[in-house]
Design a protein around this motif. Structure first.
Motif, PDB file in Angstrom:
ATOM      1  N   PHE A  14       0.818  -1.212   0.000  1.00  0.00           N
ATOM      2  CA  PHE A  14       0.000   0.000   0.000  1.00  0.00           C
ATOM      3  C   PHE A  14       0.850   1.260   0.000  1.00  0.00           C
ATOM      4  O   PHE A  14       0.487   2.260  -0.631  1.00  0.00           O
ATOM      5  CB  PHE A  14      -0.949   0.022   1.198  1.00  0.00           C
ATOM      6  N   ASP A  15       1.978   1.260   0.716  1.00  0.00           N
ATOM      7  CA  ASP A  15       2.820   2.459   0.750  1.00  0.00           C
ATOM      8  C   ASP A  15       3.269   2.849  -0.660  1.00  0.00           C
ATOM      9  O   ASP A  15       3.282   4.043  -1.020  1.00  0.00           O
ATOM     10  CB  ASP A  15       4.043   2.234   1.645  1.00  0.00           C
ATOM     11  N   ASN A  18       0.283   4.240  -2.478  1.00  0.00           N
ATOM     12  CA  ASN A  18      -0.020   5.582  -1.988  1.00  0.00           C
ATOM     13  C   ASN A  18       0.869   6.611  -2.685  1.00  0.00           C
ATOM     14  O   ASN A  18       0.410   7.681  -3.100  1.00  0.00           O
ATOM     15  CB  ASN A  18       0.168   5.635  -0.475  1.00  0.00           C
ATOM     16  N   ARG A  19       2.148   6.274  -2.819  1.00  0.00           N
ATOM     17  CA  ARG A  19       3.066   7.174  -3.526  1.00  0.00           C
ATOM     18  C   ARG A  19       2.681   7.283  -4.993  1.00  0.00           C
ATOM     19  O   ARG A  19       2.812   8.355  -5.604  1.00  0.00           O
ATOM     20  CB  ARG A  19       4.507   6.671  -3.380  1.00  0.00           C
ATOM     21  N   ASP A  22      -0.077   9.762  -5.299  1.00  0.00           N
ATOM     22  CA  ASP A  22       0.452  11.128  -5.185  1.00  0.00           C
ATOM     23  C   ASP A  22       1.048  11.587  -6.515  1.00  0.00           C
ATOM     24  O   ASP A  22       0.880  12.745  -6.932  1.00  0.00           O
ATOM     25  CB  ASP A  22       1.519  11.195  -4.092  1.00  0.00           C
ATOM     26  N   GLU A  51     -11.262   2.367  -2.394  1.00  0.00           N
ATOM     27  CA  GLU A  51     -11.136   3.781  -2.729  1.00  0.00           C
ATOM     28  C   GLU A  51     -12.482   4.278  -3.257  1.00  0.00           C
ATOM     29  O   GLU A  51     -13.116   3.632  -4.091  1.00  0.00           O
ATOM     30  CB  GLU A  51     -10.052   3.996  -3.784  1.00  0.00           C
TER      31      GLU A  51
END
Length: 235
Positions: A14-15, A18-19, A22, A51
């Motif tokens: 997920f990290d 997430n980036r 962005d 989401e």
């Protein structure tokens, strides 16, 4: 009509995702049509994410999907998922927050300087208005425009929203109205006086957020007193 897309995916990365989001937001700045975005994590499964993306309409969502940046990010997102994500497309049939926001826009529009803007995006064509100061209800958008023009012809004014409560398809607004008496109003010639009035309105909204019916309560007697219309009665 507001459109919402649910994206359901599983990922242990997920990290990185997430980036990636962005990066997509930066690359599509000024192009993307999404108005709201929320990501939730399943409390019982740390790899399960949903989401929720909101758009003004289905057409705007499709325009967003057709951006080249969106296609590239989608392929990279799929690579980070443990399995193929699923998509659910939803037409919004009730949104109390949208109703309240549209009604705030309505009050702002009434006080617009110059010519009154079109009200079609805010009010239904068959709008039904209940005002105890009028002998008959005002029915229809054209009739409501004439009612509004009467007030705008008599005053330069603004509304301050003091409180607002939404429940179901109804929104109750407590407001303060402030104006300068610049023109004839109900036979009273312009006085140049600064006047204020408090009141509240309950509006019923359609599924598309347009105002369909209204019930007004306000201190019209206090307004007439400030205009000097009651002076002869008091002497």
């Amino acid at each position: 009509m507001t459109f919402v897309q649910l994206i359901d995916c599983k990922t242990s990365r997920f990290d990185e995702m997430n980036r990636l989001m962005d990066t997509w937001a930066e690359q599509t700045k000024g192009k993307r049509a999404a108005t709201h975005n929320v990501i939730g994590k399943d409390r019982s499964d740390a790899t399960h994410f949903i989401e929720i993306v909101e758009f003004p309409s289905y057409e705007e969502a499709m325009r967003n999907s057709n951006l080249p940046e969106t296609d590239k990010i989608f392929r990279e997102m799929v690579a980070l998922c443990d399995e193929m994500p699923t998509f659910t497309d939803l037409e919004v049939v009730r949104d109390e927050q949208m109703y309240a926001a549209n009604i705030r826009r309505f009050y702002e529009t009434l006080a617009t300087e110059g010519e009154l803007p079109p009200l079609n995006s805010l009010m239904a064509e068959n709008y039904h208005d209940h005002d105890p100061a009028n002998e008959q209800d005002t029915i229809g958008l054209d009739a409501m425009r004439r009612e509004i023009d009467m007030w705008r012809g008599g005053f330069d004014f603004s509304f301050a929203v003091d409180d607002q409560i939404a429940q179901g398809d109804r929104v109750c607004t407590r407001w303060t109205w402030s104006g300068t008496h610049k023109g004839d109003f109900l036979g009273i010639p312009p006085t140049g006086r600064q006047v204020t009035m408090t009141g509240s309105t309950i509006f019923r909204c359609n599924e598309d957020g347009k105002i369909a019916e209204g019930w007004w309560q306000y201190d019209r007697l206090g307004l007439m007193s400030q205009l000097g219309a009651l002076d002869e009665l008091e002497t």
